[in-house]
Design a protein around this motif. Structure first.
Motif, mmCIF file in Angstrom:
data_model
loop_
_atom_site.group_PDB
_atom_site.id
_atom_site.type_symbol
_atom_site.label_atom_id
_atom_site.label_comp_id
_atom_site.label_asym_id
_atom_site.label_seq_id
_atom_site.Cartn_x
_atom_site.Cartn_y
_atom_site.Cartn_z
ATOM 1 N N LYS A 133 -9.461 2.031 -6.283
ATOM 2 C CA LYS A 133 -9.470 2.675 -4.961
ATOM 3 C C LYS A 133 -10.152 4.034 -4.994
ATOM 4 O O LYS A 133 -10.915 4.384 -4.091
ATOM 5 C CB LYS A 133 -8.024 2.788 -4.459
ATOM 6 N N ALA A 175 -7.534 -1.794 -4.402
ATOM 7 C CA ALA A 175 -8.939 -2.204 -4.261
ATOM 8 C C ALA A 175 -9.258 -3.502 -4.998
ATOM 9 O O ALA A 175 -8.735 -3.758 -6.077
ATOM 10 C CB ALA A 175 -9.887 -1.111 -4.731
ATOM 11 N N GLY A 176 -10.096 -4.304 -4.377
ATOM 12 C CA GLY A 176 -10.511 -5.572 -4.990
ATOM 13 C C GLY A 176 -9.534 -6.701 -4.716
ATOM 14 O O GLY A 176 -9.552 -7.730 -5.408
ATOM 15 N N THR A 177 -8.716 -6.576 -3.683
ATOM 16 C CA THR A 177 -7.707 -7.623 -3.460
ATOM 17 C C THR A 177 -8.320 -8.930 -2.974
ATOM 18 O O THR A 177 -7.827 -9.998 -3.312
ATOM 19 C CB THR A 177 -6.625 -7.175 -2.455
ATOM 20 N N ARG A 178 -9.392 -8.863 -2.173
ATOM 21 C CA ARG A 178 -9.951 -10.135 -1.659
ATOM 22 C C ARG A 178 -10.463 -10.984 -2.818
ATOM 23 O O ARG A 178 -10.340 -12.203 -2.814
ATOM 24 C CB ARG A 178 -11.030 -9.876 -0.609
ATOM 25 N N ARG A 208 -9.013 -7.078 9.583
ATOM 26 C CA ARG A 208 -9.440 -7.165 8.175
ATOM 27 C C ARG A 208 -8.886 -8.436 7.527
ATOM 28 O O ARG A 208 -9.601 -9.161 6.826
ATOM 29 C CB ARG A 208 -8.957 -5.914 7.438
ATOM 30 N N VAL A 226 0.858 -1.197 0.000
ATOM 31 C CA VAL A 226 0.000 0.000 0.000
ATOM 32 C C VAL A 226 0.892 1.244 0.000
ATOM 33 O O VAL A 226 2.099 1.133 0.222
ATOM 34 C CB VAL A 226 -0.940 0.023 1.234
ATOM 35 N N GLU A 233 -13.852 3.537 -5.063
ATOM 36 C CA GLU A 233 -14.339 3.095 -3.741
ATOM 37 C C GLU A 233 -14.479 4.273 -2.790
ATOM 38 O O GLU A 233 -15.189 4.192 -1.798
ATOM 39 C CB GLU A 233 -13.352 2.085 -3.125
ATOM 40 N N LYS A 256 2.249 -0.597 5.557
ATOM 41 C CA LYS A 256 1.230 -1.251 6.371
ATOM 42 C C LYS A 256 1.901 -2.021 7.503
ATOM 43 O O LYS A 256 2.954 -2.614 7.302
ATOM 44 C CB LYS A 256 0.431 -2.220 5.486
ATOM 45 N N SER A 282 -1.481 -3.361 -4.174
ATOM 46 C CA SER A 282 -2.947 -3.330 -4.063
ATOM 47 C C SER A 282 -3.534 -2.017 -4.538
ATOM 48 O O SER A 282 -2.922 -0.965 -4.403
ATOM 49 C CB SER A 282 -3.346 -3.556 -2.605
HETATM 50 P P1 ADP Z 1 -10.337 -5.025 -1.048
HETATM 51 O O1 ADP Z 1 -8.862 -4.927 -1.318
HETATM 52 O O2 ADP Z 1 -10.843 -6.420 -1.127
HETATM 53 O O3 ADP Z 1 -11.128 -4.055 -1.891
HETATM 54 P P2 ADP Z 1 -10.862 -3.217 1.152
HETATM 55 O O4 ADP Z 1 -12.071 -2.626 0.536
HETATM 56 O O5 ADP Z 1 -10.857 -3.445 2.621
HETATM 57 O O6 ADP Z 1 -10.542 -4.637 0.470
HETATM 58 O O7 ADP Z 1 -9.602 -2.344 0.818
HETATM 59 C C1 ADP Z 1 -9.532 -1.550 -0.350
HETATM 60 C C2 ADP Z 1 -8.102 -1.145 -0.582
HETATM 61 O O8 ADP Z 1 -7.645 -0.347 0.499
HETATM 62 C C3 ADP Z 1 -7.100 -2.287 -0.621
HETATM 63 O O9 ADP Z 1 -7.089 -2.932 -1.878
HETATM 64 C C4 ADP Z 1 -5.816 -1.568 -0.337
HETATM 65 O O10 ADP Z 1 -5.321 -0.929 -1.514
HETATM 66 C C5 ADP Z 1 -6.253 -0.507 0.650
HETATM 67 N N1 ADP Z 1 -5.954 -0.946 2.030
HETATM 68 C C6 ADP Z 1 -6.491 -1.978 2.685
HETATM 69 N N2 ADP Z 1 -5.965 -2.106 3.910
HETATM 70 C C7 ADP Z 1 -5.051 -1.124 4.033
HETATM 71 C C8 ADP Z 1 -4.154 -0.713 5.058
HETATM 72 N N3 ADP Z 1 -4.096 -1.347 6.224
HETATM 73 N N4 ADP Z 1 -3.375 0.353 4.821
HETATM 74 C C9 ADP Z 1 -3.453 0.998 3.657
HETATM 75 N N5 ADP Z 1 -4.260 0.664 2.632
HETATM 76 C C10 ADP Z 1 -5.065 -0.376 2.820
#
Ligand code: ADP
Length: 326
Positions: free
Chosen positions: A191, A148-151, A111, A100, A194, A104, A146
């Motif tokens: 991101k 957004a959308g990593t899961r 999470r 990120v 979102e 992090k 990452s």
């Molecule tokens: P997803 O990655 O599945 O969309 P989230 O919606 O929780 O999950 O997170 C969105 C994005 O926020 C992540 O893809 C990442 O880029 C960023 N993110 C998540 N956790 C952190 C963190 N602890 N510190 C900084 N950025 C984060």
């Protein structure tokens, strides 16, 4: 501190002199990164990238980069976690400290624990767990970068890695995110999207052939009608991801070394397992053997032949490893 790249959104709002209004989708239907409302970011999947793992996958989805390793089915340690009726799935999702913009904390947070739990449960719906009592299937997922959308990227890659490990499945698991930004329904949010004021971000994963939903999570609020429309958008677009998964698996099998394929031949003569039959009809006697996926056609999940192979001496691997250490 690293300076964040200026996006088109920032540039537009600066030019207009009004910080308050951001344009998420312009009058021509283009989003901030130039995509149309139903366009996915570029996806690249490669299976079988880690020779030491039983199965593996590297996936890029836009800026997201993830690596998955699968080990198993194998002995459960600690032993008290073992289930005498089926394999357990242990899914570990982690984000690297450098994945990120700001560093992090490498310690896993709530999470990561949550994502690990729901993603493991999604994969459990696809794997024939009852065939491997008293074993564990370990899935290690590392997010390297990452946006957004990593899961969903991770779960999609993990399904490919499980298939690459030759573990029998009803179907792959394929994910997609859909949502809303500035009143527009869009696919695969980044991101910035979102972070829109009215943003809704819905992560969905399907068994792609039956369209059974195995994961559904959402941030934001929507009406029942919007939900139905978003779900339809997700179903319409998930096919694109599924095709890329299948292509990656096909390439992985084609690239297998001839001696590996030759070694698999002894397993290929056994009678095919019935993938459509009820799980409870399967022999539930303890098996610790490895599973070979017939290399001929591993993509048509309804018809694929799988054979289970029991190790003659299941402890041989551990004994050899321990002997090497002494
Ligand atoms: P997803 O990655 O599945 O969309 P989230 O919606 O929780 O999950 O997170 C969105 C994005 O926020 C992540 O893809 C990442 O880029 C960023 N993110 C998540 N956790 C952190 C963190 N602890 N510190 C900084 N950025 C984060």
């Amino acid at each position: 501190m690293a300076k964040e790249k200026e996006t088109k959104v920032d540039a537009k709002s600066k030019k207009s002199g009004k910080d308050e209004k951001l344009f998420w989708v312009d009058s021509k239907g283009k989003r901030v990164d130039g995509r149309g409302i139903n366009d996915l970011r570029a996806i690249k999947i490669q299976a079988g990238v880690l020779p030491n793992a039983d199965g593996s996958c590297y996936l890029e989805w836009g800026q997201n980069k993830v690596l998955v390793a699968v080990n198993g089915p194998r002995e459960v340690l600690p032993k008290h976690q073992a289930n005498p009726y089926r394999a357990i799935v242990r899914y570990t999702y982690r984000m690297a400290a450098f994945s990120v913009t700001e560093r992090k904390n490498p310690r896993p947070g709530r999470r990561e624990t949550e994502i690990s739990k729901v993603s493991g449960e999604a994969l459990e719906r696809a794997i024939f767990l009852e065939r491997f009592p008293n074993t564990a299937i370990d899935i290690f997922v590392e997010v390297l970068d990452s946006n957004a959308g990593t899961r969903i990227a991770c779960l999609t890659a993990a399904a490919v890695a499980v298939a690459d490990a030759g573990i029998p499945m009803r179907d792959l698991v394929t994910g997609i995110t859909v949502g809303r930004a500035d009143s527009h329904q869009i696919v695969d949010l980044n991101k910035h999207e979102e972070d829109a004021e009215d943003a809704v971000d819905m992560a969905v994963a399907f068994l792609p052939n039956s369209k059974e939903v195995v994961l559904l999570q959402m941030d934001g609020e929507i009406t029942q009608e919007e939900y139905s429309k978003l779900m339809q958008v997700a179903m319409d677009n998930v096919e694109k991801v599924y095709e890329i998964q299948k292509k990656a698996l096909k390439e992985s099998v084609e690239n297998k070394k001839p001696e590996v394929v030759e070694g698999m031949e002894q397993y290929l003569s056994a009678s095919p397992a019935d993938h459509h039959s009820d799980d409870h009809n399967h022999d539930s006697s303890p098996k610790r053997g490895k599973v070979s996926m017939k290399e001929k056609d591993p993509f048509s999940f309804g018809e694929t032949d799988y054979t289970e192979v029991e190790d003659e001496n299941p402890d041989a691997e551990h004994e050899a490893f321990d002997a090497g250490k002494e």
